[in-house]
Design a protein around this motif. Structure first.
Motif, PDB file in Angstrom:
ATOM      1  N   PRO A 151      71.613 -60.735 -11.828  1.00 21.08           N
ATOM      2  CA  PRO A 151      72.704 -60.070 -12.538  1.00 21.08           C
ATOM      3  C   PRO A 151      72.122 -60.389 -13.870  1.00 21.08           C
ATOM      4  CG  PRO A 151      73.467 -62.149 -11.415  1.00 21.08           C
ATOM      5  CD  PRO A 151      72.254 -61.622 -10.825  1.00 21.08           C
ATOM      6  N   TYR A 170      80.030 -58.807   0.687  1.00 17.20           N
ATOM      7  CA  TYR A 170      79.601 -58.098  -0.523  1.00 17.20           C
ATOM      8  C   TYR A 170      80.913 -57.028  -0.930  1.00 17.20           C
ATOM      9  CZ  TYR A 170      77.730 -55.113  -3.951  1.00 17.20           C
ATOM     10  OH  TYR A 170      77.452 -54.277  -5.113  1.00 17.20           O
ATOM     11  N   MET A 182      78.400 -58.283 -11.413  1.00 17.11           N
ATOM     12  CA  MET A 182      76.938 -58.526 -11.237  1.00 17.11           C
ATOM     13  C   MET A 182      75.808 -57.499 -11.986  1.00 17.11           C
ATOM     14  SD  MET A 182      77.194 -60.878  -8.781  1.00 17.11           S
ATOM     15  CE  MET A 182      75.323 -61.211  -8.061  1.00 17.11           C
ATOM     16  N   VAL A 203      75.519 -60.044  -4.009  1.00 19.21           N
ATOM     17  CA  VAL A 203      76.100 -61.259  -4.566  1.00 19.21           C
ATOM     18  C   VAL A 203      75.801 -62.754  -3.949  1.00 19.21           C
ATOM     19  CG1 VAL A 203      77.712 -61.090  -2.720  1.00 19.21           C
ATOM     20  CG2 VAL A 203      78.684 -61.963  -4.884  1.00 19.21           C
ATOM     21  N   LYS A 253      79.427 -62.907 -10.246  1.00 17.78           N
ATOM     22  CA  LYS A 253      79.167 -63.136 -12.111  1.00 17.78           C
ATOM     23  C   LYS A 253      79.758 -61.698 -12.216  1.00 17.78           C
ATOM     24  CE  LYS A 253      75.134 -66.242 -11.780  1.00 17.78           C
ATOM     25  NZ  LYS A 253      73.848 -66.169 -11.782  1.00 17.78           N
ATOM     26  N   GLU A 278      77.631 -70.096  -9.290  1.00 18.37           N
ATOM     27  CA  GLU A 278      76.741 -69.879  -8.359  1.00 18.37           C
ATOM     28  C   GLU A 278      76.618 -71.072  -7.699  1.00 18.37           C
ATOM     29  OE1 GLU A 278      72.574 -68.789  -9.242  1.00 18.37           O
ATOM     30  OE2 GLU A 278      72.108 -68.276  -7.297  1.00 18.37           O
TER      31      GLU A 278
END
Lengths: 406, 406
Positions: free
Chosen positions: B233, B314, B331, B338, B371, B383
């Motif tokens: 990302p 996802y 993302m 993800v 994100k 994360e």
């Protein structure tokens, strides 16, 4: 040095960043086109990041098609806008998939003949994918030609490498201030890395050879003579069996050689030096071996000229080592070279090695590194980066090359 | 954690270095042998450094022959003595050349059948060389099986990753002390890198994918939303067009997200985290997006269990982003995953991605990274590295995940 790519927006905020000028790219591409024509190939498809940067000025996720005649086509998957900013090529298109790339290539080329790929670095599965995508074109390895073209540096590239020398020399000059008895190799290395990193060092240099890695060789005493999987005279204990090269947790003591062999990578370019430091004097044996390394270096500077055969200078160094009674220590066990090319990668052509015939040419940049390895004790010697000009070797740094005793 | 390989001399001088225990190697090898038997192959030949370390405990320059039945053979070119120290395998021999390797393999195998190579990473020219060396054996890609085996971590590997979490968490805790308005991204990154490096961080993590590199993502404001060639990302401006990813020379300002996304690599293993810092408050829009990322993370922790389909999570994340009115920011542009596996490489299996069916299993280690990317402004989100156990996700770090306002 501020070199901008005219008409392109500069997004970086320091004034060291350089965009590769269009003329520079065109000259490089023409040299590859000359090879393609001679070899009867109709195009080359460039994908590896160092090669891609060399021929296009960008290393975004892209494919560069260089036809034997006519204009190159840069096909960018990610990030297209950045590639537009970074590359001075004219034909830059966005693509989504391998299908798009295949279609663009098919639209540009005749349906038969050879196309060059970088088969020395391209993973086998990718090779199969390209083979299918490019059918019925015949795939030919073009990596040898690319490496020979990249071997001869332009004045622009030598300027880039001088910037790298500047940052690296500042680091070497700080070693005496940072080195303390009892600190670990990894601590000394970390602190030296920091000095160059804040000035734009991108990290460990790129290497072309499979599985090779080049962490800083900041090594002390016996660890500087501890061999590794790395194809060079020194290895080092490293940090663990998972990373068994470079500095480790050994503490640095008195009266042992402390070898500092690494460099900044600035704007993609790397140089290569080695200097020896010591806390307190070293044994006469090590000092004499170091002096022999310096004599070999002086003879290189006197004798290496364009047109000479690289092999002769390997032989000359071996003979000098032998006369000094040091032949079993020269370059360490099983290592049969004394110099290598470098630029965007650390392991470029030419190699100055045993039985390896190579005609030296003006524009080559060489790291020459006569070293003597004493297992259990340490390594001494020297390494410098030189450019070969019509009048001979020009050393790019101004660093004192004697053992620096603290 | 001190894990020694009984009977083998320890040459490293810290007490964190671990030799992979023999039992651990045998279990891994048996899993690959199970695959070879099922696939009707008679052997696999392992050469890539991460795979070699995984199956042999060393990454010296070596070839590991794993027959479908019987004992593996480690053939070491350089350095043999170190391989003997590092690897707990029993059959370790020194070889000089490819000829030696070919002869040893011919002596171990039947003259027909399939042999597995790592065709996803092996350069094409090496593939051709092995093909000739191994004739008339049929070469089969075994990289998929190796990646699936490596995807499930043992308790030993999870302990290794916890060591990595410890060093990385100490770095995150220091960010508020080092971060100052007006410093460059590269300066902040350098100083954070130093903290982990002195504790044994080997550097940037190894990546399996061709051309990919993973410098620290220490990025601020718009640069944290600046895409690159990297398949993630965030990208960052980087230091130059030759290295267009990671921290650059942008100065860090007030009221912009400062993203810190990197980790130590200790004993070969990497983890992956992201935390957001800011000097002064962020806009409500960014704070709300961050909170949505945290909600997605909480739902992952509640719902991800062994047996579930990765794809569903996802989709779940995308739906939550959509409900929050943030789907176009999720993302970043063109990135459709993800989460990802990690261990000895940053880009391991499984991938939690769009339309990608994968049954989640106990022992997987996952970096989950919801994100939101706002071009021109910055990236927020989180994360963490988790291990999947029978009872669900266990977060390996204890770091606060809210935006840390200084």
């Amino acid at each position: 040095m501020v070199i901008t790519n005219q008409g392109v927006r500069i997004v970086f905020e320091n004034n060291q960043t350089c965009y590769t000028p269009q003329e520079e790219l065109f000259t490089r591409i023409e040299r590859l086109q000359g090879h393609l024509l001679t070899a009867g190939m109709q195009a080359a498809l460039i994908v590896q990041n160092a090669d891609l940067f060399y021929f296009s000025g960008t290393c975004q996720d892209a494919h560069l098609l260089i036809p034997a005649r006519g204009e190159p086509l840069l096909m960018v998957r990610k990030n297209y806008e950045r590639a537009l900013e970074e590359s001075a090529l004219d034909k830059i298109i966005a693509v989504q998939s391998y299908k798009d790339i295949g279609r663009s290539i098919a639209g540009s080329l005749k349906n038969r003949g050879g196309i060059g790929l970088e088969l020395d670095v391209l993973p086998a599965n990718l090779f199969f994918r390209y083979k299918k995508m490019l059918e019925p074109l015949e795939i030919i390895d073009v990596s040898g030609a690319i490496r020979e073209i990249r071997m001869i540096k332009s004045p622009y590239e030598i300027e880039c490498m001088k910037e790298c020398i500047r940052v690296t020399s500042e680091m070497y000059n700080e070693v005496p201030n940072l080195l303390k008895e009892g600190m670990t190799e990894i601590e000394l290395s970390s602190r030296l890395e920091l000095l160059m990193r804040v000035k734009g060092n991108q990290g460990n240099p790129r290497l072309r050879a499979f599985n090779q890695e080049a962490p800083p060789h900041v090594l002390s005493g016996r660890n500087s003579a501890y061999p590794s999987f790395f194809d060079g005279p020194t290895g080092g204990a490293g940090l663990s069996p998972a990373f068994p090269q470079g500095p480790g947790f050994k503490t640095i003591g008195r009266n042992e050689p402390i070898l500092v062999d690494f460099s900044a990578v600035i704007n993609g370019y790397v140089v290569d030096h080695t200097r020896i430091f010591s806390i307190g004097p070293l044994s006469d044996k090590l000092v004499e071996a170091h002096n022999t390394a310096l004599e070999i270096k002086r003879r290189f500077i006197q004798e290496i000229k364009p047109g000479a055969n690289g092999k002769d200078f390997y032989d000359m160094a071996v003979n000098m080592a032998e006369k000094a009674g040091l032949s079993s220590h020269f370059m360490g066990s099983g290592v049969h070279f004394v110099g290598h090319g470098l630029g965007l990668e650390l392991d470029e052509l030419p190699v100055i090695a045993k039985n390896h015939h190579v005609t030296l040419q003006s524009g080559m940049v060489l790291a020459l590194e006569p070293k003597f390895v004493f297992p259990g004790e340490g390594t001494v010697g020297v390494e410098d980066t030189f450019v070969l000009t019509e009048s001979g070797l020009e050393q790019l740094n101004m660093l004192d090359d004697s053992i620096k005793i603290l």
